[in-house]
Design an enzyme around this catalytic site. Structure first.
Site, PDB file in Angstrom:
ATOM      1  N   SER A  52      54.720   1.736  49.123  1.00 52.55           N
ATOM      2  CA  SER A  52      53.104   1.301  49.076  1.00 52.55           C
ATOM      3  C   SER A  52      52.311   1.674  47.781  1.00 52.55           C
ATOM      4  O   SER A  52      51.342   1.356  47.528  1.00 52.55           O
ATOM      5  CB  SER A  52      52.447   2.081  50.477  1.00 52.55           C
ATOM      6  OG  SER A  52      52.418   3.592  50.004  1.00 52.55           O
ATOM      7  N   LYS A 107      48.215   8.141  48.159  1.00 54.41           N
ATOM      8  CA  LYS A 107      47.282   6.870  47.803  1.00 54.41           C
ATOM      9  C   LYS A 107      46.537   7.261  46.649  1.00 54.41           C
ATOM     10  O   LYS A 107      46.399   8.454  46.346  1.00 54.41           O
ATOM     11  CB  LYS A 107      46.677   6.535  48.951  1.00 54.41           C
ATOM     12  CG  LYS A 107      47.376   6.326  50.115  1.00 54.41           C
ATOM     13  CD  LYS A 107      48.268   5.312  50.266  1.00 54.41           C
ATOM     14  CE  LYS A 107      48.898   5.040  51.600  1.00 54.41           C
ATOM     15  NZ  LYS A 107      49.919   3.882  51.679  1.00 54.41           N
TER      16      LYS A 107
END
Length: 210
Positions: A52, A107
């Site tokens: 990701s 993230k």
């Protein structure tokens, strides 16, 4: 007399052996306490399990996270004891996953408290202006398992107080704030700053994360 001398010598050897064992045991205990202290308050190691954050972080990257940068927190309850600084735009952070608190996610910070976030056709808008998206990677390979229609049309939403809006750099293959919402500031564990090992991508050894 000789028997007594032998017994006395044996007794000294046993005491010396016990003393050496005690020294090693004390050193081991101190080392464990020091390691736990460093892990809890200063630096913690993590391994990247998914794509990701590609191409910034690859599967198999082992990273170090600076836990002191955002303040000293009380373990287990995540309350900041000594504030140092706060996350900024573009910081790569590790945090407790809001949907399953037994997991940690990594993230990039896109929105800070009060920011308005909108996404149109793979362009992020921050407070009405195009976001300088230097790290975003957009790919349709693999069908976009988290896409839900691509999620390239999103918002606008305003980031609440004491919260963050985060996204994976692999924009079309990241399960992030577009799907499950905001990250409470108190759940941020720290900022990723270096890849200390990577396999099979060994050339990424000591690569600084930006």
């Amino acid at each position: 007399m000789e028997v007594n001398a032998i017994k006395k010598t044996d007794s000294k050897a046993v005491l010396k052996k016990k003393s050496a064992f005690r020294e090693y045991a004390e050193a081991a205990v101190i080392a464990i306490i020091l390691a736990l202290f460093i892990r809890a308050f200063i630096v913690q190691a993590f391994k990247i399990p998914s794509g990701s954050m590609e191409p910034t972080l690859l599967v198999g990257d082992h990273i170090l996270v600076n836990k002191f940068l955002y303040g000293v927190k009380i373990p287990f309850i995540n309350k900041t004891l000594i504030p140092v600084s706060e996350p900024e735009h573009d910081d790569v952070i590790v945090f407790i996953y809001p949907v399953d608190r037994s997991k940690d996610f990594i993230k990039r910070v896109i929105g800070l408290p009060g920011d308005e976030i909108k996404m149109v056709d793979n362009t992020i808008y921050l407070n009405g202006k195009p976001y300088k998206d230097e790290h975003g990677f957009y790919s349709n390979e693999g069908g976009g398992s988290f896409s839900k229609g691509g999620k390239n049309q999103f918002g606008p939403v305003t980031v609440p107080k004491d919260s963050l809006f985060v996204m994976g750099d692999n924009r079309n293959h990241s399960y992030d704030s577009r799907f499950w919402g905001f990250v409470p500031m108190e759940d941020v564990k720290g900022k990723a700053f270096i890849i200390y090992w990577s396999w099979p991508n060994w050339k990424r050894f000591l690569h600084i994360i930006d």
